[in-house]
Design an enzyme around this catalytic site. Structure first.
Site, PDB file in Angstrom:
ATOM      1  CB  THR A   7      -0.967  -0.017   1.207  1.00 45.87           C
ATOM      2  OG1 THR A   7      -1.678   1.214   1.251  1.00 45.87           O
ATOM      3  CG2 THR A   7      -0.260  -0.231   2.532  1.00 45.87           C
ATOM      4  CD  GLU A  63      -3.239  -0.147   5.794  1.00 46.95           C
ATOM      5  OE1 GLU A  63      -4.298  -0.046   5.133  1.00 46.95           O
ATOM      6  OE2 GLU A  63      -2.298   0.650   5.672  1.00 46.95           O
ATOM      7  CE  LYS A 109      -7.160  21.250  13.630  1.00 44.67           C
ATOM      8  NZ  LYS A 109      -6.274  20.676  14.573  1.00 44.67           N
ATOM      9  CD1 TRP A 167      -9.762  19.649  11.810  1.00 47.35           C
ATOM     10  CD2 TRP A 167     -10.807  17.746  12.323  1.00 47.35           C
ATOM     11  NE1 TRP A 167      -8.835  18.807  12.377  1.00 47.35           N
ATOM     12  CE2 TRP A 167      -9.448  17.633  12.701  1.00 47.35           C
ATOM     13  CE3 TRP A 167     -11.651  16.662  12.548  1.00 47.35           C
ATOM     14  CZ2 TRP A 167      -8.930  16.489  13.288  1.00 47.35           C
ATOM     15  CZ3 TRP A 167     -11.143  15.523  13.128  1.00 47.35           C
ATOM     16  CH2 TRP A 167      -9.794  15.431  13.497  1.00 47.35           C
TER      17      TRP A 167
END
Ligand code: AMP
Length: 535
Positions: A177, A324, A430, A435
């Site tokens: 990955t 994962e 941000k 956020w």
């Protein structure tokens, strides 16, 4: 004999449902082979590998399109006790050679289309490596140093093979990955993990009422490269269920549509950009896609794309996972969506699959309120999450901090347990210390007519730290940009977005850059904005 029963990929292949000897597995070229022949070919491939000394403990790389031959490798390689290394053929050559050396491959099975990539790299392979050519039809010539061509070699082998009993913790698959920085990271799965992932998903999707989910009368075709998280685990699930399977080879929208039509494909999975490509092809208008079930993962499914898919009658749902996580973690509610047109049901990241535990936590690993608004990092546990990155102790420790796998994704949980991703930690915007959800901005823009594709990213700003910018492929009319602004302003007025979420700019581009698995490449977009390539 040890009374303990180890889980093994062999049991996926020999599952009762999969004993469907006359069912067929079709290749993009139209060639159909029965499961009976498929089993024989797996035995032949196993005999070939072991005869070449490529059995237990070896690592065998495959560089191929999505073919039924690749499916044979999905079984024969792990079943002889070797590891299947699915090479990401879309990586840069430097990264491909890194992965071949890092994985310590003992053999490479390479499609003739990828010889121009592999041959110049061979002098840099650090171990002795056996090479097998994968050809379409009769190969022109077998390159020097190759043992031979797959079909010719298979034809010389016996049709029965005595597979070894393997401990269930034996490594079965390995792939790489690529993160935003550093070298690609090796992710691997054991036989036990793949069997449990297969069983849980078959139970999960198989118990959706009516025509939904994945059933024994479905026809399966992947449109996710098989190197991407072993085709999201579906080749194992489809074989376990004994389904008719269609392997499309190299992706071409017109050909994918023809395969769906000619073979009655009912179930596929892909990233959003591929679905957009298929339904955007001119041939889509003349193809009946009603009832085609498509799971969308790898990136968020926007309401805009879900709406377009529904207009074609496609039964589309979001699914969530990562390299994962084998990859399944959650999927959208396939039961509620059968009786409601509410697109938010189909696009929600959804609820955990069986055996999966999901939490949304703050930096101290405390659960944030499940109020459908408070965001935190998504962490997970399941029997099939990768135990760590190959030969990378510190990244593995970071991944499993506090005993939960850290996804690096930001989201919130609703009181009913529905997860919604709002961002990736590395993609969050941000602004003024607060956020701004890039996925919410993209989702709002996605429903505007004339908008084809969009990405929301943060660009550095001296006053606010970062400010949101939208980069979009859209029709060249000012009204599209105006309509996007109106949608965002309305969401701000409704209190769904803070006022600082209003993007500074909406930039029109001809195309958005893509990652090696076809997702929109936000890292590259940020670079292009900073360098002025996108203005
Ligand atoms: P990969 O390892 O290439 O499969 O990428 C995994 C990442 O894709 C996840 O960590 C998420 O950031 C993103 N992703 C996957 N599924 C979804 C989804 N349904 N909604 C939003 N992002 C997703």
């Amino acid at each position: 004999m040890d009374p303990r029963f180890d889980l093994n990929i062999r049991q996926i292949l020999h599952a009762p449902a999969g004993r469907n000897p006359d069912q067929v597995i079709v290749d993009g070229s139209g060639q159909a082979r029965t499961y009976r022949i498929f089993h024989e070919r797996i035995a032949r491939l196993a005999a070939l590998l072991v005869g070449q000394g490529l059995g237990e403990g070896k690592t065998i790389a495959v560089m191929d399109w999505d073919t039924s031959r690749y499916l044979e490798c999905f079984f024969a390689i792990p079943m002889v006790g070797a590891t299947l290394h699915t090479v990401n053929i879309r990586l840069a050559p430097e990264q491909i050679i890194f992965t071949i050396n890092h994985a310590e491959d003992d053999a490479i099975l390479c499609h003739e289309d990828f010889l121009p990539i592999l041959l110049p790299l061979l002098s840099r392979v650090e171990r002795p490596v056996k090479l097998i050519l994968l050809a379409e039809g009769k190969p022109a010539a077998v390159p020097e140093g190759f043992i031979g061509e797959y079909e010719t070699l298979l034809a010389e082998q016996p049709v029965a093979f005595d597979f070894p009993a393997l401990p269930e913790e034996t490594r079965a698959t390995l792939f790489y990955t690529t993160g935003t920085t550093g070298d690609p990271k090796g992710v691997s799965y054991t036989h036990r993990q793949l069997v449990l992932h297969t069983l849980a998903l078959a139970a999960d999707l198989g118990t959706v009422p009516g025509k939904g989910g994945l059933k024994r009368d479905d026809v399966y075709m992947p449109i996710t490269p098989l190197f991407h998280v072993h085709g999201w685990g579906f080749p194992y699930i489809a074989t376990f269920l004994g389904l008719k399977q269609v392997y499309p080879g190299r992706y071409d929208p017109a050909r994918l549509l023809a395969l769906i039509r000619d073979h009655g494909v009912t179930f596929s999975h892909c990233v959003p950009t591929i679905l957009a490509m298929v339904i955007g092809a001119p041939e889509a208008a003349a193809t009946d896609l009603t009832g085609w079930k498509v799971l969308i993962g790898g990136s968020a499914l926007s309401e805009g794309l879900a709406g377009q898919a529904r207009a074609h009658g496609i039964d589309v749902h979001a699914a969530y996972g990562m390299s994962e996580t084998c990859p399944f973690v959650t999927h959208a509610d396939m039961v509620a969506s059968q009786t409601s047109d509410d697109l938010t049901l189909r696009t929600a990241t959804g609820r955990p699959s069986p055996l999966v535990e999901v939490r949304v936590v703050d930096p101290d690993m405390a659960d944030v309120p499940k109020d459908g608004a408070t965001t935190g990092e998504i962490v997970a546990r399941a029997p099939w999450l990768t135990q760590g990155y190959l030969k990378n102790v510190s990244a593995s420790a970071d991944l499993w901090q506090g005993g939960w796998l850290h996804t690096g994704d930001v989201g919130h949980l609703s009181p009913d347990g529905t997860l919604r991703i709002t961002d990736r930690l590395k993609d969050v915007i941000k602004s003024g210390g607060e956020w701004v959800s890039s996925l919410t901005l993209e989702n709002l823009a996605s429903t505007v007519p004339g908008l084809i594709e969009v990405a929301a990213v943060g660009v550095p700003d001296s006053r606010w730290g970062e400010r949101p910018v939208l980069v979009a492929v859209m029709e060249p009319s000012d009204s599209v940009g105006t309509a996007i602004r109106q949608k965002i302003s309305a969401a701000i007025e409704r209190g769904e977005l803070p006022k600082w979420a209003n993007p500074d700019r909406i930039c029109r581009v001809a195309a958005l850059p893509r990652t090696s698995v076809g997702k929109i490449d936000k890292k590259r977009i940020r670079q292009m904005l900073e360098s002025g390539e996108i203005a």
